[in-house]
Structures are given as C-alpha cells and as structure tokens.
Scaffold this active site. Sequence first.
Site, mmCIF file in Angstrom:
data_model
loop_
_atom_site.group_PDB
_atom_site.id
_atom_site.type_symbol
_atom_site.label_atom_id
_atom_site.label_comp_id
_atom_site.label_asym_id
_atom_site.label_seq_id
_atom_site.Cartn_x
_atom_site.Cartn_y
_atom_site.Cartn_z
ATOM 1 N N LYS A 13 21.317 47.549 6.748
ATOM 2 C CA LYS A 13 21.828 46.113 6.313
ATOM 3 C C LYS A 13 20.663 45.433 5.594
ATOM 4 O O LYS A 13 20.870 44.982 4.634
ATOM 5 C CB LYS A 13 21.951 45.344 7.664
ATOM 6 C CG LYS A 13 22.985 45.727 8.635
ATOM 7 C CD LYS A 13 22.958 44.681 9.926
ATOM 8 C CE LYS A 13 21.921 44.697 10.715
ATOM 9 N NZ LYS A 13 21.364 45.849 11.340
ATOM 10 N N ARG A 171 17.306 49.825 21.685
ATOM 11 C CA ARG A 171 17.848 48.897 20.853
ATOM 12 C C ARG A 171 19.476 49.070 20.497
ATOM 13 O O ARG A 171 20.499 48.411 20.537
ATOM 14 C CB ARG A 171 17.209 48.930 19.464
ATOM 15 C CG ARG A 171 15.762 48.204 19.638
ATOM 16 C CD ARG A 171 14.808 48.390 18.603
ATOM 17 N NE ARG A 171 15.447 48.165 17.268
ATOM 18 C CZ ARG A 171 14.879 48.808 16.175
ATOM 19 N NH1 ARG A 171 14.130 49.760 16.249
ATOM 20 N NH2 ARG A 171 15.303 48.314 15.120
HETATM 21 P P1 AMP Z 1 15.842 43.743 13.564
HETATM 22 O O1 AMP Z 1 14.761 43.774 12.464
HETATM 23 O O2 AMP Z 1 16.775 43.276 13.042
HETATM 24 O O3 AMP Z 1 16.161 45.174 13.986
HETATM 25 O O4 AMP Z 1 15.242 42.873 14.617
HETATM 26 C C1 AMP Z 1 13.950 43.526 15.669
HETATM 27 C C2 AMP Z 1 13.685 42.958 16.846
HETATM 28 O O5 AMP Z 1 13.964 41.471 16.661
HETATM 29 C C3 AMP Z 1 15.070 42.998 18.041
HETATM 30 O O6 AMP Z 1 15.179 44.340 18.539
HETATM 31 C C4 AMP Z 1 14.872 42.054 18.557
HETATM 32 O O7 AMP Z 1 13.984 41.979 19.641
HETATM 33 C C5 AMP Z 1 14.534 40.805 17.770
HETATM 34 N N1 AMP Z 1 15.757 40.221 17.010
HETATM 35 C C6 AMP Z 1 15.762 40.273 15.747
HETATM 36 N N2 AMP Z 1 16.789 39.176 15.584
HETATM 37 C C7 AMP Z 1 17.415 38.900 16.900
HETATM 38 C C8 AMP Z 1 18.534 37.855 17.217
HETATM 39 N N3 AMP Z 1 19.506 37.536 16.293
HETATM 40 N N4 AMP Z 1 18.683 37.652 18.464
HETATM 41 C C9 AMP Z 1 17.628 38.262 19.171
HETATM 42 N N5 AMP Z 1 16.779 39.091 19.100
HETATM 43 C C10 AMP Z 1 16.612 39.412 17.777
#
Ligand code: AMP
Length: 215
Positions: A13, A171
């Site tokens: 993404k 995750r």
């Molecule tokens: P990502 O980079 O989108 O994979 O996000 C890394 C981590 O940030 C996730 O595993 C969550 O711990 C936190 N995180 C990111 N976006 C969200 C969201 N919309 N709601 C809650 N936690 C988030």
Amino acid sequence: MRIVLLGAPGAGKGTQAKKLVDKYKIPQISTGDLLRAAVAAGTALGKEAKACMDRGELVSDSIVLGMVEERLKQEDCKNGFILDGFPRNTSQAEALDRMLANLNMPLTCALSVDVPFEDLMKRLTGRRTCKACGQMYNVYFNPSQKGNSCDKCGGELFQRDDDKEETIKKRLDVYNAQTAPLFDYYGKKGILKSVSGTGSIDEIFDNVCKVLGLK
Ligand code: AMP
C-alpha cells in the site's frame, strides 16, 4: 480523489501510495508513518504508542483519530488525499465517515491491494526503508544496488522494529480480526475496488490508475 487504501501489512500500500503522490500530487496520510515520527520525536503520544506498535497491536483509536483529523484539515488535503493504514477497524471507519461528512469531503473509493497471505511474510521480513528519503526496498524482491545504502540518495537503510518475525505474525492476526471486516463495510457502501498486488511495482501501479479511472 479521496481514497482509503486497504490491504494486509506488506501488500505494498505504501509503495503504491507514494507513486500516486508523485504522479497526482495529492498527499499520502500514513498513520504508521505519523506514529513512527511521533515515536522518533519522543513525544508523549509517541511514547504511549510505541509499546503497542512493538507488540504488533493497534494503537488506541483516540490517538490515531486525533492525528488524522488534524492532518485532514490541512490545506493540501483540499484537492484529495490517500489514507494509507487507516482506518484499521470498523470504529475508525465510522469515525472517518463522520469526520469527512463534517468537512464535506466524502470518500471516492476504498481500494484494496490484494496479495496472497503466504507471500506476506517474505515481503515483510525483507522490507528495508531509507532513513533519509523513505524509499522502500526488499532484500528478496527489490534490493538496493548499493547494499545497505539507498540507490536514490545514498541514505542508510533500516528494518522497521515491527518487521521482525515475531511481531509480524501478531500484525497479520490483528489485520484478519480487525481490519478485514472493512472490505464488507466499504463493499456495502458501494465504493470498494480492488487490484492484484502481485507483479512488478509499475504493473500494479498501472492497474491502480486504471481502477481509479486515472490517466
Ligand atoms: P503500518 O506502518 O501501517 O504497518 O503501522 C505500523 C503500526 O502502527 C501498526 O502495527 C499499529 O501498531 C500502528 N498503527 C498504524 N496505523 C494505525 C491505525 N490506523 N490504528 C491503530 N494503530 C495503527
């Protein structure tokens, strides 16, 4: 163009969002990036978020919603935006709808980037990011030609703390339990579209543009 990007961690993404940013000059709003910036800056919010992120769990809705709302009100979102990694559960999706209704900027589309579940682990364990410019690589599929330095800017590449195998499993479980129901949520609203996330980055991007009706 006001888009939500859906897809499992590792589906690509962020990579596709960056290409949309380059080509169409609308901002990418990645809650993961915003949270990592808060962690790096050592803010109170960052400290609170870090423990959840390290465990591979979702950060509380109140933290994330506040960040997104503040960001969406900025001038550069007037012409559109790409939400990447948000919403992550149904209550965030409902809050987003309320927020966008107030701002008179309803979503155009929820675009899912689909990758077979068994491919995600290698994509995530192999992922590396440039500290300086954010360019992403994968040691298995798309390595930097300069080893541990960025091809684009020479910056140092790093592996995200939560891209370690133990955290990745968590995750992906959280994704299946909490985020996957959003396909149904946006499907019922009639704005769900999908592209295959398998193939070269440029091939996937061509399909993204096609599905979004962009030239
Ligand atoms: P990502 O980079 O989108 O994979 O996000 C890394 C981590 O940030 C996730 O595993 C969550 O711990 C936190 N995180 C990111 N976006 C969200 C969201 N919309 N709601 C809650 N936690 C988030």
